[in-house]
Enzyme design. Structure first.
Site, mmCIF file in Angstrom:
data_model
loop_
_atom_site.group_PDB
_atom_site.id
_atom_site.type_symbol
_atom_site.label_atom_id
_atom_site.label_comp_id
_atom_site.label_asym_id
_atom_site.label_seq_id
_atom_site.Cartn_x
_atom_site.Cartn_y
_atom_site.Cartn_z
ATOM 1 C CG ASP A 47 45.526 45.269 33.905
ATOM 2 O OD1 ASP A 47 44.568 45.019 34.647
ATOM 3 O OD2 ASP A 47 45.459 45.314 32.671
ATOM 4 C CG ASP A 62 40.880 42.068 35.181
ATOM 5 O OD1 ASP A 62 40.916 42.361 33.989
ATOM 6 O OD2 ASP A 62 40.534 40.942 35.605
ATOM 7 C CD GLU A 93 37.745 44.643 32.160
ATOM 8 O OE1 GLU A 93 37.657 44.109 31.054
ATOM 9 O OE2 GLU A 93 38.006 43.990 33.194
ATOM 10 C CG HIS A 122 43.530 43.220 26.593
ATOM 11 N ND1 HIS A 122 43.038 44.350 27.223
ATOM 12 C CD2 HIS A 122 43.378 42.210 27.468
ATOM 13 C CE1 HIS A 122 42.625 44.017 28.420
ATOM 14 N NE2 HIS A 122 42.817 42.724 28.603
ATOM 15 C CG ASP A 123 39.598 41.783 27.092
ATOM 16 O OD1 ASP A 123 40.455 40.887 26.965
ATOM 17 O OD2 ASP A 123 39.399 42.385 28.168
HETATM 18 C C1 NOJ Z 1 39.335 41.283 31.835
HETATM 19 C C2 NOJ Z 1 40.597 41.295 31.048
HETATM 20 O O1 NOJ Z 1 40.639 42.451 30.273
HETATM 21 C C3 NOJ Z 1 40.611 40.024 30.223
HETATM 22 O O2 NOJ Z 1 41.652 40.023 29.285
HETATM 23 C C4 NOJ Z 1 40.717 38.862 31.169
HETATM 24 O O3 NOJ Z 1 40.627 37.647 30.458
HETATM 25 C C5 NOJ Z 1 39.621 38.894 32.225
HETATM 26 N N1 NOJ Z 1 39.392 40.207 32.763
HETATM 27 C C6 NOJ Z 1 39.965 38.011 33.375
HETATM 28 O O4 NOJ Z 1 40.955 38.626 34.151
#
Ligand code: NOJ
Length: 525
Positions: free
Chosen positions: A99, A201, A264, A325-326
Site C-alpha cells: 500500500d 491510497d 484507490e 477495510h473501509d
Molecule cells: C483510504 C484508506 O483506505 C483508509 O483506510 C484511510 O483511512 C484513508 N485512505 C486515509 O489514508
C-alpha cells in the site's frame, strides 16, 4: 488477444495486516503471521496479496499515517521479515503488493517535523501551509473527511496546514518537484526489493486547487451524512494535474518490468476511466468499487456491468472489488445466501477480482461495543455509521477459544468466532469450499480470464451473462433474490451451483428453476 500479464489473469487478496495472524501474542497481526498463512492463500487459489500499510506509524489511522516510507513498523516486524515474506510468497507463486500512501504522511514523519519547524525551512513547501483568513480562521472552507475543518492551526509558525483526513495526517504538496522525487525514490526502494506493485491510497486526492478556492455547497446533502458531504469536492479532488503524476508513477513501475499500479479512486465511471491514462499510460487498474454499494438487483447490476464495460478505453483492463477495510462486509450487506451469489459474480466477471480477507469464509461485520471502538473515523464522528472496526476484526482461523487461532494474546479488536477456516475446510457446502471451487474453475476455464462478456441480461431477479473465449462458452446465472426463479438454460454441463447438493452434470435445454440464492456456472455446447 495479446498475452495477458499476471495481474490480468490473477485474483488479488487483500490482507489487513493488523487482523490477519498474530505470531507474537501482542494481539496485533504481523508479517511473520502473514508468512505463516501464505500456504493457505496459495492453496485457496489466489495469485497476489495486497498488504495494507506496514510502515512505521503512530497508528492514528492504523498505518495510513506513515512516519517512514522505507521501513517496517516494529509492530509488524522488520525489513528482514518483509524480505522473507516476499521471498516465501514468490516461491509459492504469489505476488505481493504494498500500500503506497503518497497523499499524506504522519505528522511524525521527519519531513513534516522539518516543515513545521519554521516558515523558512527547506521542507516548508513540502506540505500545504496557508495564512489564516482575515478573521484569523481557516484559509478556506475545505472540510476533513474525518470531520471538522481540514485546516489545522500551527501556533509556532502562525499558519494553518491542510489535512484531508486526520490532523495527524498532513497532506503533502504534490506540486513541489522535490516531493515528487522523494516519493519516486520510495517506489524504487520497494521495487528494487522485488515488490510486485502498489495499491495507491486516495490517488484522486493528490492535487488540490492551486488557488485554494472554497468548495461549493452540495445541494444533495442530507443531515446525518458525514460532514464533508456538505460541500462538493470541486477543488480538493480529481484535479486535472493529477494525471501527470499517475503517469510518472506508472513510468517508474514500468522500468521494473511487469509490476502493477492500482489506484484507490472513488469516482463515477467517466472520471474513473481517465485514470487509465490517455494512452493507457496511467494506472493499470483504477479500482472499480461499484459493487460495494450497488443496489442488489439483477437489472441494476446488469446495467453496472454493461456501462462499465462500454466505458473502458481500448486496452484498459477491468477490475472488480467486493469488499475492503473501509466498507461493510459483503456478507453483512447482502446476507449469507446472496454473499455466495456475489462470490460467483466477483469471480466470473470480466476483469481482475479483489477479494477482502475473511470474505472467503463469509465473515460478517462484528458488533463493536462503545468501549472497543478503535477507528478514528468512528471516534471523531460517532454514530453516523463511519466506523470501520466491524469489517476489520481478526481473521477466524479455527474454533479455538477465545480468539479463533488469531492470537494467543488479547486481540486489538474482538474476535467474532462464529465460523472459521478450520470449520469450513472439510464442508463441501461451505463458503470456503465455494471460493476454492470458484478459484479452481477460474484456473481451468480461459473464458473466465481472457474471455469476452456477452448477453448480459436481467430477467426478473435473475441475471445471466456469458463468458466466451474461442469455442469455450460459459453461462453464468445468478438468482439475486430469496425466491425461486425460472430461467431458460441452453444445453450444457453445470460446473457449479451455490446450492449445496444440487447435482452438477448435464442439463437439457429448457426452462429450469433456480432456487432462491442459487447461482450456476454452466459450460455450454
Ligand atoms: C483510504 C484508506 O483506505 C483508509 O483506510 C484511510 O483511512 C484513508 N485512505 C486515509 O489514508
Amino acid at each position: 488477444m495479446p498475452e495477458l500479464t499476471w495481474w490480468q489473469r490473477g485474483v488479488i487478496y487483500q490482507v489487513y495486516p493488523r487482523s490477519f495472524q498474530d505470531s507474537n501474542g501482542d494481539g496485533i497481526g504481523d508479517l511473520a503471521g502473514v508468512g505463516a498463512r501464505l500456504e493457505y492463500l496459495a492453496a485457496l487459489g489466489v495469485d497476489a496479496v495486497w498488504i495494507s500499510p506496514i510502515y512505521p506509524s503512530p497508528m492514528a489511522d492504523f498505518g495510513y499515517d506513515v512516519a517512514d516510507y522505507c521501513n517496517i513498523d516494529p509492530i509488524f516486524g522488520t525489513l528482514d521479515d518483509f524480505q522473507q515474506l516476499l521471498d516465501r510468497a514468490h516461491a509459492l507463486g504469489l505476488k505481493v503488493l504494498l500500500d503506497f500512501v503518497p497523499n499524506h504522511s504522519s505528522e511524525r514523519h521527519a519531513w513534516f517535523e522539518e516543515s513545521r519547524s519554521s516558515r523558512d525551512n527547506p521542507k516548508r513547501d513540502w506540505y500545504l501551509w496557508r495564512d489564516p483568513a482575515p478573521d484569523g480562521g481557516p484559509p478556506n472552507n475545505w472540510l476533513s473527511r474525518m470531520g471538522g475543518s481540514a485546516w489545522q492551526w500551527d501556533a509556532h509558525t502562525g499558519q494553518y496546514y491542510y489535512h484531508a483526513f486526520l490532523r495527524e495526517q498532513p497532506d503533502l504538496n504534490w506540486r513541489n518537484p522535490e516531493v515528487r522525487r522523494a516519493m519516486d525514490e520510495v517506489l524504487r526502494f520497494w521495487l528494487a526489493r522485488g515488490v510486485d506493485g502498489f495499491r495507491v491510497d486516495v490517488l484522486w486526492l493528490l492535487i488540490k486547487d492551486a488557488q485554494f478556492r472554497d468548495n461549493p455547497p452540495n445541494p444533495a446533502f442530507t443531515p446525518g451524512e458525514p460532514e464533508h458531504h456538505r460541500l462538493l469536492q470541486t477543488y480538493t479532488e480529481d484535479q486535472p494535474e493529477v494525471h501527470e503524476i499517475v503517469r510518472s508513477m506508472r513510468a517508474t513501475l514500468d522500468e521494473y518490468g511487469e509490476r502493477v499500479l492500482i489506484g484507490e479512486i472513488y469516482l463515477p465511471v467517466p472520471q474513473l476511466m481517465r485514470y487509465y491514462g490517455a494512452s493507457g499510460d496511467g494506472a493499470n487498474m483504477p479500482f472499480n468499487f461499484q459493487l460495494l454499494n450497488a443496489a442488489w438487483n439483477a437489472a441494476g447490476i446488469g446495467r453496472i456491468i454493461c456501462d462499465y464495460d462500454r466505458a473502458l478505453p481500448e486496452h484498459a483492463w477491468p477490475n472488480w472489488v467486493l469488499g475492503n477495510h473501509d466498507n461493510p462486509r459483503v456478507a453483512s450487506r447482502l446476507g449469507a445466501a446472496q454473499a455466495r451469489v456475489a462470490a460467483v459474480l466477483l469471480l466470473t466477471l470480466r476483469g481482475t477480482p479483489t477479494l477482502y480477507y475473511g470474505d472467503e469464509i463469509g465473515m460478517t461485520d462484528s458488533a463493536i461495543a462503545p468501549e472497543q471502538v478503535r477507528d478514528p473515523a468512528e471516534l471523531r464522528q460517532p454514530g453516523i455509521g463511519q466506523g470501520r472496526d466491524p469489517e476489520r476484526t481478526p481473521m477466524q482461523w479455527d474454533s479455538s477459544l477465545p480468539n479463533a487461532g488469531f492470537t494467543s494474546g488479547r486481540p486489538w479488536l474482538p474476535v467474532n468466532s462464529t465460523t472459521s477456516v478450520a470449520s469450513q475446510s472439510d464442508d463441501a457446502s461451505s463458503m470456503l469450499s465455494l471460493h476454492r471451487r470458484l478459484l479452481s474453475i477460474r484456473r481451468s476455464y480461459a473464458a473466465l480470464v481472457d474471455g469476452s462478456i456477452e448477453h448480459v441480461t436481467a430477467n426478473g431477479n435473475v441475471l445471466t451473462y456469458e463468458r466466451r473465449s474461442g469455442t469455450q462458452r460459459l453461462l453464468i446465472a445468478l438468482n439475486m433474490s430469496a425466491a425461486d426463479a425460472a430461467v431458460y438454460l441452453p444445453p450444457g454441463i453445470v460446473l457449479l451451483s451455490t446450492i449445496p447438493g444440487r447435482d452438477s452434470g448435464p442439463i437439457t435445454e429448457g426452462v429450469d428453476c433456480l432456487a432462491g440464492g442459487e447461482a450456476l456456472i454452466v459450460r455450454l455446447g
